[in-house]
Design a protein around this motif. Structure first.
Motif, PDB file in Angstrom:
ATOM      1  N   UNK A 264       0.808  -1.221   0.000  1.00 49.76           N
ATOM      2  CA  UNK A 264       0.000   0.000   0.000  1.00 49.76           C
ATOM      3  C   UNK A 264       0.844   1.276   0.000  1.00 49.76           C
ATOM      4  N   UNK A 265       2.060   1.170  -0.545  1.00 50.04           N
ATOM      5  CA  UNK A 265       2.911   2.337  -0.765  1.00 50.04           C
ATOM      6  C   UNK A 265       2.671   2.761  -2.218  1.00 50.04           C
ATOM      7  N   UNK A 266       1.525   3.386  -2.439  1.00 48.33           N
ATOM      8  CA  UNK A 266       1.062   3.652  -3.797  1.00 48.33           C
ATOM      9  C   UNK A 266       1.900   4.678  -4.528  1.00 48.33           C
ATOM     10  N   UNK A 267       2.489   5.625  -3.827  1.00 49.48           N
ATOM     11  CA  UNK A 267       3.355   6.607  -4.490  1.00 49.48           C
ATOM     12  C   UNK A 267       4.596   5.924  -5.061  1.00 49.48           C
ATOM     13  N   UNK A 268       5.212   5.039  -4.295  1.00 52.34           N
ATOM     14  CA  UNK A 268       6.384   4.311  -4.781  1.00 52.34           C
ATOM     15  C   UNK A 268       5.989   3.346  -5.896  1.00 52.34           C
ATOM     16  N   UNK A 269       4.850   2.712  -5.760  1.00 50.93           N
ATOM     17  CA  UNK A 269       4.375   1.824  -6.821  1.00 50.93           C
ATOM     18  C   UNK A 269       4.226   2.603  -8.119  1.00 50.93           C
ATOM     19  N   UNK A 270       3.621   3.781  -8.053  1.00 51.54           N
ATOM     20  CA  UNK A 270       3.444   4.600  -9.249  1.00 51.54           C
ATOM     21  C   UNK A 270       4.784   4.979  -9.847  1.00 51.54           C
ATOM     22  N   UNK A 271       5.744   5.322  -9.014  1.00 48.04           N
ATOM     23  CA  UNK A 271       7.068   5.683  -9.519  1.00 48.04           C
ATOM     24  C   UNK A 271       7.701   4.530 -10.279  1.00 48.04           C
ATOM     25  N   UNK A 272       7.729   3.361  -9.673  1.00 50.12           N
ATOM     26  CA  UNK A 272       8.368   2.198 -10.309  1.00 50.12           C
ATOM     27  C   UNK A 272       7.642   1.772 -11.583  1.00 50.12           C
ATOM     28  N   UNK A 273       6.330   1.774 -11.541  1.00 51.81           N
ATOM     29  CA  UNK A 273       5.560   1.343 -12.704  1.00 51.81           C
ATOM     30  C   UNK A 273       5.620   2.369 -13.828  1.00 51.81           C
ATOM     31  N   UNK A 274       5.707   3.651 -13.480  1.00 51.67           N
ATOM     32  CA  UNK A 274       5.860   4.686 -14.504  1.00 51.67           C
ATOM     33  C   UNK A 274       7.218   4.546 -15.189  1.00 51.67           C
ATOM     34  N   UNK A 275       8.257   4.244 -14.417  1.00 54.31           N
ATOM     35  CA  UNK A 275       9.576   4.009 -15.011  1.00 54.31           C
ATOM     36  C   UNK A 275       9.494   2.866 -16.012  1.00 54.31           C
ATOM     37  N   UNK A 276       8.811   1.803 -15.647  1.00 56.36           N
ATOM     38  CA  UNK A 276       8.673   0.657 -16.546  1.00 56.36           C
ATOM     39  C   UNK A 276       7.947   1.059 -17.827  1.00 56.36           C
ATOM     40  N   UNK A 277       6.796   1.721 -17.693  1.00 53.87           N
ATOM     41  CA  UNK A 277       6.000   2.042 -18.886  1.00 53.87           C
ATOM     42  C   UNK A 277       6.700   3.054 -19.779  1.00 53.87           C
ATOM     43  N   UNK A 278       7.466   3.973 -19.206  1.00 55.19           N
ATOM     44  CA  UNK A 278       8.155   4.979 -20.016  1.00 55.19           C
ATOM     45  C   UNK A 278       9.403   4.434 -20.697  1.00 55.19           C
ATOM     46  N   UNK A 279      10.113   3.534 -20.032  1.00 54.20           N
ATOM     47  CA  UNK A 279      11.386   3.045 -20.554  1.00 54.20           C
ATOM     48  C   UNK A 279      11.283   1.722 -21.303  1.00 54.20           C
TER      49      UNK A 279
END
Length: 70
Positions: free
Chosen positions: A23-38
């Protein structure tokens, strides 16, 4: 602003899902955004977009959630 990948797509996905499950949604968003962008063509990208959207939703960022889920 794009964030460069520090790890493989698999590792960013794993880190994002661990954060999501904790439930650390901010960190989840960061990691998943890195994946989708890169790694947009990686097979994990579709799953990452879904959980990215759900992470944004959980943090109250409904505009970004809508973008990620569409």
């Amino acid at each position: 602003v794009s964030v460069p990948a520090m790890y493989s797509a698999d590792e960013h996905h794993r880190l994002g899902m661990e954060a999501y499950d904790s439930e650390n949604f901010a960190e989840a968003a960061t990691q998943l955004r890195i994946l989708t962008e890169n790694y947009p063509s990686n097979p994990l990208a579709d799953d990452a977009y879904f959980f990215l959207g759900m992470s944004y939703f959980q943090t109250g960022d409904y505009e970004m959630a809508n973008i990620a889920l569409n």
